[in-house]
Design an enzyme around this catalytic site. Structure first.
Site, short mmCIF file in Angstrom:
data_model
loop_
_atom_site.label_atom_id
_atom_site.label_comp_id
_atom_site.label_asym_id
_atom_site.label_seq_id
_atom_site.Cartn_x
_atom_site.Cartn_y
_atom_site.Cartn_z
CE LYS A 32 -19.73 46.83 36.28
NZ LYS A 32 -19.27 48.11 35.71
CB THR A 71 -28.26 51.33 29.58
OG1 THR A 71 -27.89 50.56 28.42
CG2 THR A 71 -29.69 50.98 29.97
N GLY A 80 -23.16 54.52 29.49
CA GLY A 80 -22.47 55.14 30.61
C GLY A 80 -22.77 54.54 31.96
N GLY A 94 -21.73 51.79 33.56
CA GLY A 94 -20.59 51.34 34.34
C GLY A 94 -19.75 52.49 34.86
CB CYS A 95 -18.55 55.62 33.24
SG CYS A 95 -17.73 54.93 31.80
#
Length: 266
Positions: free
Chosen positions: A179, A210, A212, A214-215
């Site tokens: 990522k 922003t 959260g 990645g989860c």
């Protein structure tokens, strides 16, 4: 009597709780609901967390993690599993052992540091992530900080992302999603299995809320895999979902607000 409807795909998240509701178990379950799968959870740790950061974290006993997992998988079953905050080497090892006995795709988000810079994975757990968890992953989704922590490769350009993918794949996942959201310019990610390369691009959005991300991305991938999509299709759909969630991210409290998991319904 009417026959009951068949259940939706069942997807399990193994992660920590975010009391502010923006990341962790809470973000995972919101994402799964939004994408039409039945979300289930194994809580590995409890955090006191808000828009300003993590004020405290308490991991659960390994026995509690195992019991939650077996309770869900042995009775309800799963079509996909996503892992997030695992906190310590004993929990990483226990979860890896459980995943190795489960016939379902696994998305590993090797969560190391929170959006606010708080450590969520002990340094002593890194070897267990490398040698036990990543080898059972269908897809691993490290951000650039996590790539550096796991492999020692510093990523500063898109070319570096390709260079970083090889050592991540060498740790055992079938696919790596590197990522690149921390790089300047477009939000670009690289999905590769070492043979195929898929570059996923989205415009960088002018929104600081922003928390959260990645989860949410990892959970969206797991939802797609649980619904029967192949890896490339699931990752592309997840990228589109999370990009829109970032676009609709909103302010909460005095710091960084969450992405909007329910943007489609608003």
């Amino acid at each position: 009597m009417t026959a009951s409807a068949p259940p939706p795909p069942r997807v399990l998240t193994v992660a920590g709780s975010d009391s502010g509701g923006g990341a962790g178990i809470q973000a995972d379950l919101k994402t799964m609901l939004a994408l039409g799968v039945h979300g289930m959870s194994v809580v590995t740790a409890v955090t006191a967390q808000n828009s300003l950061g993590v004020q405290g974290a308490w991991e659960l006993p390994v026995e509690a993690v195992r019991a939650q997992y077996r309770s869900v998988v042995d009775d309800i079953g799963v079509q996909a599993v996503k892992t997030g905050m695992l906190s310590s080497a004993p929990i990483v090892g226990a979860v890896a052992e459980l995943l190795a006995t489960t016939a379902a795709p696994v998305v590993v988000d090797p969560v190391g540091i929170s959006k606010h810079g708080d450590t969520l994975l002990a340094d002593s757990a890194l070897d267990a992530v490398r040698t036990r968890l990543l080898p059972v992953a269908t897809v691993a989704t490290p951000n650039l900080d996590e790539v550096a922590r796991l492999t020692g490769v510093a990523v500063e350009t898109e070319d570096d992302m390709r260079r970083a993918a090889a050592p991540v794949l060498a740790l055992g996942p079938r696919w790596a999603l590197i990522k690149g959201g921390h790089l300047p310019g477009d939000a670009v990610d690289l999905l590769t299995d070492g043979t195929e390369e898929h570059w996923l691009r989205a415009p960088r959005l002018d929104n600081r809320h922003t928390h959260g991300t990645g989860c949410t991305l990892a959970s969206a991938i797991a939802a797609g895999l649980g619904g029967g999509q192949d890896v490339v299709t699931a990752v592309r759909a997840a990228k589109e979902y999370v990009t829109a969630a970032v676009r609709h991210g909103f302010a909460l409290g005095g710091g960084i607000g969450p992405v909007d998991h329910g943007w489609r319904a608003r």
